[in-house]
Design a protein around this motif. Structure first.
Motif, PDB file in Angstrom:
ATOM      1  N   ALA A 316     -28.373 -62.518  32.681  1.00 52.40           N
ATOM      2  CA  ALA A 316     -27.276 -63.475  32.849  1.00 52.40           C
ATOM      3  C   ALA A 316     -26.781 -63.975  31.495  1.00 52.40           C
ATOM      4  O   ALA A 316     -25.580 -64.158  31.284  1.00 52.40           O
ATOM      5  CB  ALA A 316     -27.725 -64.646  33.724  1.00 52.40           C
ATOM      6  N   GLU A 317     -27.727 -64.195  30.568  1.00 53.73           N
ATOM      7  CA  GLU A 317     -27.328 -64.618  29.208  1.00 53.73           C
ATOM      8  C   GLU A 317     -26.540 -63.510  28.531  1.00 53.73           C
ATOM      9  O   GLU A 317     -25.509 -63.743  27.898  1.00 53.73           O
ATOM     10  CB  GLU A 317     -28.565 -64.908  28.347  1.00 53.73           C
ATOM     11  N   ALA A 318     -27.043 -62.280  28.690  1.00 55.63           N
ATOM     12  CA  ALA A 318     -26.366 -61.135  28.081  1.00 55.63           C
ATOM     13  C   ALA A 318     -24.947 -61.002  28.634  1.00 55.63           C
ATOM     14  O   ALA A 318     -23.991 -60.805  27.874  1.00 55.63           O
ATOM     15  CB  ALA A 318     -27.162 -59.863  28.352  1.00 55.63           C
ATOM     16  N   ALA A 319     -24.829 -61.148  29.953  1.00 53.80           N
ATOM     17  CA  ALA A 319     -23.514 -61.019  30.584  1.00 53.80           C
ATOM     18  C   ALA A 319     -22.568 -62.092  30.060  1.00 53.80           C
ATOM     19  O   ALA A 319     -21.403 -61.813  29.751  1.00 53.80           O
ATOM     20  CB  ALA A 319     -23.651 -61.106  32.098  1.00 53.80           C
ATOM     21  N   ALA A 320     -23.081 -63.321  29.942  1.00 56.64           N
ATOM     22  CA  ALA A 320     -22.232 -64.419  29.468  1.00 56.64           C
ATOM     23  C   ALA A 320     -21.762 -64.153  28.040  1.00 56.64           C
ATOM     24  O   ALA A 320     -20.587 -64.356  27.716  1.00 56.64           O
ATOM     25  CB  ALA A 320     -23.004 -65.740  29.545  1.00 56.64           C
TER      26      ALA A 320
END
Lengths: 333, 146
Positions: A316-320
């Motif tokens: 999720a952090e990577a996607a953000a």
């Protein structure tokens, strides 16, 4: 048959292939056809593997053919997530129907695309409608996302259950029952069918019709009695029917329930609006994803995926972060 | 991972019809082929047992397949296989390669090829051989990279 599309069956088959490929020319034809008011009744049939969907569809098709309606069947089966290949075996149960010029059967693999089943099948259904087929059946396996998106394709959703496929908790948690406009317990020729029917009826809190009219029916022939039902969120009384598709018992009652729902939904346009909104959401979602991936590029995507795999950061952090980096470059068109 | 990225867009796939013409009741061989083709990334439409040549040709048409594979063990191949080719031609599908497998004696193969069967695979044929054949003979391969 009024064939607004003016295509031969072969051209129709090729148009569907074009839609499966995402071919721009094929899509343009569908965009034009979409502007015409739909004429066909779109019927979704879903249920667990082995519950007898294909046999029921074949039996229903025979009923509709006797009534003089033309029928197209789109059977969707999953693609292998590993090789992308698929075995599409729904024609096995439909044997002789393939020789009837009033019937068109097409097997589709889900192709693992985001909302892919929904989009290609929805567009194929538009083509089949324009080609003059009056009843269009879309068959999907009730597992995963595709069974939910069937709701956004079909005017009428038939959920098929069979004895021995799970207890009442399974039935409720699977989420299949909420999407049903017509609920069918297939394989009524089996002794366990009565139990499956009662369990399902109780699970749905069907009330009066179950205790009142049905009793130990067991035989599919008794289905002409007032059907058990429960009320869907939008006020339709969902009939629960017992069928032996294999013996063609109770199939006409299913056809009748489908026809009743067709008339009901024609007077309730909310569902169509909701479906259009959902389709719009799905298209936006897949276009945004594609646009984002185009900007991110395969190399960068893979590098970030590796970092996630190494537990350097949560996906999720990577996607953000990825999203922030591509959005900064400009708009998201 | 490249495959995962690719999956997000619509992909093109070879579509193969596997059918059993005639009356024999064993389809293990046909299922083995179907699985092998699936594992090679193809979409396999399997019709099941006891198909007439017309049913097979109609399925090939509606399913828009790139090749037709026929499995036959009954010994009626010299009659049935040319009739499948004929039924395909009647529907304008004469360009679709048709391959056959099963119990087919060596001496019957030239006659079948003359009747329009593209290839015959005996019980000893490897699955790789069949997959290679399909890649080589599917006419629309150019814009249908599998």
């Amino acid at each position: 048959m009024t064939n607004a599309l003016r295509v031969s069956p072969r051209e129709l088959a090729r148009l569907i292939s074009g839609l499966e490929r995402g071919d721009a020319e094929a899509q343009q034809r569908i965009f034009a056809l979409y502007r015409q008011p739909p004429r066909a009744h779109m019927i979704g049939v879903t249920g667990a593997p082995g519950c007898g969907k294909s046999t029921l569809i074949a039996a229903l098709t025979r009923v509709w053919r006797r009534q003089g309606s033309t029928v197209a069947i789109l059977s969707v089966d999953p693609s292998s997530p590993f090789t992308g290949g698929a075995i599409l075996g729904d024609r096995i149960r439909m044997g002789e129907l393939s020789q009837d010029p009033g019937v068109f059967i097409r097997s589709m693999a889900s192709r693992g695309a985001q909302g892919g089943v929904a989009q290609a099948a929805a567009d194929a259904a538009i083509a089949l409608d324009a080609a003059g087929f009056e009843r269009i059946v879309i068959e999907t396996v009730g597992a995963g996302q595709s069974d939910i998106s069937i709701v956004h394709l079909a005017d009428t959703v038939v959920v098929v259950e069979a004895p021995g496929l799970g207890d009442d908790i399974q039935a409720i948690k699977a989420g299949m029952l909420e999407i049903a406009d017509v609920l069918v317990v297939n394989k009524a020729d089996r002794p366990e069918a009565e139990a499956a029917f009662s369990t399902l009826a109780a699970a749905l809190e069907l009330g009066e019709a179950v205790t009142g009219h049905h009793g130990p029916a067991g035989v599919a022939g008794r289905i002409s009695m007032p059907p058990a039902h429960h009320r869907s969120a939008d006020g339709w009384r969902v009939p629960l029917l017992k069928v032996s598709a294999l013996r063609a018992e109770g199939v006409e009652a299913v056809a009748q329930a489908i026809a009743l729902h067709q008339r009901w939904q024609a007077a309730h346009p909310e569902r169509a609006q909701e479906r259009a909104a959902q389709a719009l959401r799905e298209h936006l979602q897949s276009m945004l994803l594609r646009a984002a991936l185009d900007r991110i590029g395969e190399q960068q995507f893979n590098a970030w995926a590796l970092r996630c795999a190494a537990r350097e950061l949560h996906p999720a952090e990577a996607a953000a972060q990825l999203l922030a980096s591509v959005v900064k470059e400009g708009d998201c068109a | 991972m490249a495959e995962k990225l690719g999956q997000l867009s619509q992909t093109t796939r070879l579509r193969i019809l596997i059918a059993k013409p005639g009356l024999d009741g064993h389809d293990r061989g046909a299922k083995v082929i179907a699985r092998a083709l699936r594992d090679a990334g193809m979409e396999v439409i399997y019709t099941g047992l006891r198909q007439t040549p017309e049913m097979i040709a109609e399925a090939a048409l509606q399913e828009d397949v790139d090749a037709v594979g026929l499995s036959i063990l009954s010994g009626a191949h010299n009659t049935l296989l040319p009739r499948v080719v004929q039924a395909l031609r009647e529907r304008g599908l004469g360009d679709i390669p048709v391959f056959a497998g099963g119990i087919i004696p060596e001496e019957d193969i030239p006659g079948l090829k003359a009747a329009g069967i593209t290839a015959v695979f005996g019980p000893g044929a490897s699955l790789e051989e069949i997959v290679r054949f399909i890649y080589e003979y599917t006419p629309r391969r150019a814009h249908r990279s599998a």
